[in-house]
Design an enzyme around this catalytic site. Structure first.
Site, mmCIF file in Angstrom:
data_model
loop_
_atom_site.group_PDB
_atom_site.id
_atom_site.type_symbol
_atom_site.label_atom_id
_atom_site.label_comp_id
_atom_site.label_asym_id
_atom_site.label_seq_id
_atom_site.Cartn_x
_atom_site.Cartn_y
_atom_site.Cartn_z
ATOM 1 N N CYS A 138 3.136 8.654 1.386
ATOM 2 C CA CYS A 138 3.507 7.330 2.177
ATOM 3 C C CYS A 138 3.710 6.094 1.578
ATOM 4 C CB CYS A 138 2.523 7.279 3.272
ATOM 5 S SG CYS A 138 2.707 5.840 4.647
ATOM 6 N N SER A 160 10.623 6.338 9.245
ATOM 7 C CA SER A 160 9.793 5.960 10.893
ATOM 8 C C SER A 160 10.457 4.753 11.332
ATOM 9 C CB SER A 160 8.412 5.901 10.537
ATOM 10 O OG SER A 160 7.774 4.721 10.658
ATOM 11 N N CYS A 176 -2.664 1.392 8.428
ATOM 12 C CA CYS A 176 -1.701 0.580 7.830
ATOM 13 C C CYS A 176 -1.699 -0.932 7.499
ATOM 14 C CB CYS A 176 -0.424 0.979 8.633
ATOM 15 S SG CYS A 176 1.064 -0.134 8.224
ATOM 16 N N CYS A 181 3.064 -5.422 15.872
ATOM 17 C CA CYS A 181 2.516 -4.476 16.696
ATOM 18 C C CYS A 181 0.992 -4.679 16.704
ATOM 19 C CB CYS A 181 2.435 -3.078 16.149
ATOM 20 S SG CYS A 181 4.545 -2.662 16.083
ATOM 21 N N CYS A 184 -2.004 -3.018 14.405
ATOM 22 C CA CYS A 184 -1.564 -2.761 13.107
ATOM 23 C C CYS A 184 -1.958 -3.969 12.081
ATOM 24 C CB CYS A 184 -0.060 -2.520 12.951
ATOM 25 S SG CYS A 184 0.461 -2.445 11.236
ATOM 26 N N GLY A 194 5.804 -2.517 6.923
ATOM 27 C CA GLY A 194 7.037 -2.835 7.083
ATOM 28 C C GLY A 194 7.759 -1.934 8.144
ATOM 29 N N GLU A 195 8.848 -2.402 8.493
ATOM 30 C CA GLU A 195 9.836 -1.587 9.377
ATOM 31 C C GLU A 195 11.108 -1.250 8.666
ATOM 32 O OE1 GLU A 195 10.347 -0.376 12.545
ATOM 33 O OE2 GLU A 195 12.244 -0.128 11.540
ATOM 34 N N CYS A 219 4.852 -7.192 7.442
ATOM 35 C CA CYS A 219 5.956 -6.969 8.633
ATOM 36 C C CYS A 219 5.954 -7.917 9.507
ATOM 37 C CB CYS A 219 5.196 -5.578 9.257
ATOM 38 S SG CYS A 219 6.604 -4.862 10.316
ATOM 39 N N GLU A 278 0.904 -1.293 -0.112
ATOM 40 C CA GLU A 278 -0.040 -0.051 0.111
ATOM 41 C C GLU A 278 0.956 1.384 -0.042
ATOM 42 O OE1 GLU A 278 -3.259 -2.115 2.937
ATOM 43 O OE2 GLU A 278 -2.625 -0.311 3.484
ATOM 44 N N HIS A 298 4.345 5.284 20.880
ATOM 45 C CA HIS A 298 2.809 4.707 21.284
ATOM 46 C C HIS A 298 2.764 4.578 22.682
ATOM 47 C CE1 HIS A 298 2.672 4.446 17.089
ATOM 48 N NE2 HIS A 298 3.290 3.354 17.081
ATOM 49 N N ASN A 321 -7.151 4.013 13.843
ATOM 50 C CA ASN A 321 -8.157 3.730 12.912
ATOM 51 C C ASN A 321 -8.408 2.315 13.214
ATOM 52 O OD1 ASN A 321 -8.898 5.673 10.836
ATOM 53 N ND2 ASN A 321 -6.826 5.779 10.189
ATOM 54 N N SER A 347 7.991 5.816 16.199
ATOM 55 C CA SER A 347 6.652 5.224 16.738
ATOM 56 C C SER A 347 6.908 4.918 18.216
ATOM 57 C CB SER A 347 6.303 4.088 16.005
ATOM 58 O OG SER A 347 6.191 4.510 14.730
HETATM 59 S S1 SF4 Z 1 3.116 -0.542 13.120
HETATM 60 FE FE1 SF4 Z 1 4.929 -0.519 11.423
HETATM 61 S S2 SF4 Z 1 6.470 -1.970 12.482
HETATM 62 FE FE2 SF4 Z 1 4.388 -1.868 13.747
HETATM 63 S S3 SF4 Z 1 3.635 -4.067 12.562
HETATM 64 FE FE3 SF4 Z 1 2.802 -2.127 11.681
HETATM 65 S S4 SF4 Z 1 4.018 -1.836 9.784
HETATM 66 FE FE4 SF4 Z 1 5.305 -3.150 11.284
#
Ligand code: SF4
Length: 351
Positions: free
Chosen positions: A106, A195, A341, A117, A120, A163-164, A113, A91, A220, A294, A218
């Site tokens: 973005c 990020s 995401c 998280c 996510c 992704g990271e 990923c 995406e 949180h 979201n 990030s």
């Molecule tokens: S927030 Fe970012 S690092 Fe965490 S699972 Fe989602 S895509 Fe991966």
């Protein structure tokens, strides 16, 4: 011979031209034209001589990816699902700016990923693979074309999609070098933000690259107990360590980091969390970006989260600001197009 221009930089394309007996300095002109046209060379408008044209007109591949789905929300946010020739889809999101002629993009750095998280959607099916630098550039070009179709210019780019980025840093940094090279005139370093969920060696390695980009951390949650329930990587790199890493980055690169904080009702949005966050930020010149959640349905843990009320977000913001922390409460964009995401890919591709 086929050349995918998203896979090359000026130097490597110059080498190919030289090897083919062409003037290598045409590489810059070819690539600039390709970027200016969002992923296609306009042979009518480029002067590279008959020899280059005869050798390369049919050899230069246009974009190596295709737009699988485009969803446009009522607020103008475009969410693109992009399919790569090598397989897999990610995406990319285009958000119109409040200025009528600009937009922010973005991009994703991986397919899926591994970070897990809990709030996510991108991580629900784990990591498929890293994207190549060319595939990241492809997303940029799709977004640039999307912005142009809206009569806007793409003026900033964040690596906050799937992704990271720090776990695919060689390809992320190669893509940034191509997108933000002075020759392409597409974006400058300061218009790019990378990020991370807090991969400490990755933050240091990003500083080592010498790319003068922005960092977004990030966070949180301001304490390890809360954060570990949301971000599994916190067990490896706890809050104090990732804050120190962001401070080191700031000292070396000189840019003010952004602290991303996704507000989840009843989980990390209490007055106590705001006060802890304010305390954590004392002496650290960073901006806090509050992002109302979201909803994505249930997370990996089986827990479902909710967005806090407008009053709660306002109170959280107020506590931080009264403590002298520069704080922005971000609008949520594209709620009606699976804006969180990983949601669009989840909805379209994964049964
Ligand atoms: S927030 Fe970012 S690092 Fe965490 S699972 Fe989602 S895509 Fe991966």
């Amino acid at each position: 011979m086929s050349v995918a221009l998203t896979d090359v930089d000026v130097e490597s394309l110059a080498d190919r031209l030289r090897a083919a007996g062409c003037v290598p300095s045409h590489a810059r002109r070819l690539l600039r034209n390709y970027y200016d046209n969002s992923g296609a060379v306009d042979w009518q408008s480029i002067d590279v001589g008959k020899h280059v044209r005869s050798l390369f007109e049919n050899a230069i591949a246009q974009r190596q990816s295709q737009l699988l789905t485009r969803h446009v929300s009522s607020d103008g946010t475009s969410k693109l699902l992009i399919q790569f020739a090598a397989g897999g889809a990610v995406e990319s999101v285009l958000m119109p700016s409040y200025r009528p002629d600009r937009a922010a993009g973005c991009v994703s750095s991986q397919i899926g990923c591994a970070m897990g998280c809990d709030f996510c959607a991108s991580t629900k099916n784990g990591l498929e693979r890293n994207l190549t630098a060319g595939e990241i550039v492809e997303q940029f070009l799709h977004l640039r074309a999307e912005a142009a179709a809206m009569g806007r210019r793409l003026t900033s780019l964040v690596f906050m999609g799937m992704g990271e980025p720090m776990l695919n840093l060689p390809n992320v940094s190669a893509a940034i070098r191509r997108i933000a090279s002075a020759e392409m005139g597409a974006l400058g370093w300061r218009q790019i933000t990378v990020s991370t969920v807090g991969i400490v060696p990755g933050i240091d390695a990003l500083a080592d690259t010498g790319l003068n980009v922005h960092l977004a951390l990030s966070l949180h949650a301001p304490d390890d107990a809360t954060r570990a329930t949301l971000v599994p990587m916190n067990r490896r790199y706890p809050v104090a360590e990732i804050i120190k890493a962001a401070q080191r980055f700031q000292e070396r690169i000189g840019r003010v980091p952004t602290i991303e904080y996704c507000l989840l009702a009843g989980v990390n949005d209490t007055d106590e969390h705001a006060e802890k966050l304010a305390a954590l930020m004392q002496g650290f010149r960073a901006h806090v970006n509050l992002i109302p959640y979201n909803p994505i349905g249930v997370g990996i843990s089986g827990r479902a989260y909710e967005r806090p009320s407008t009053d709660r977000i306002a109170r959280f913001t107020q506590i931080l600001r009264e403590a002298g922390v520069v704080t922005h409460a971000r609008d949520t964009r594209g709620d009606d197009v699976n804006a969180a995401c990983g949601q669009l890919r989840q909805a379209v591709l994964i049964p």
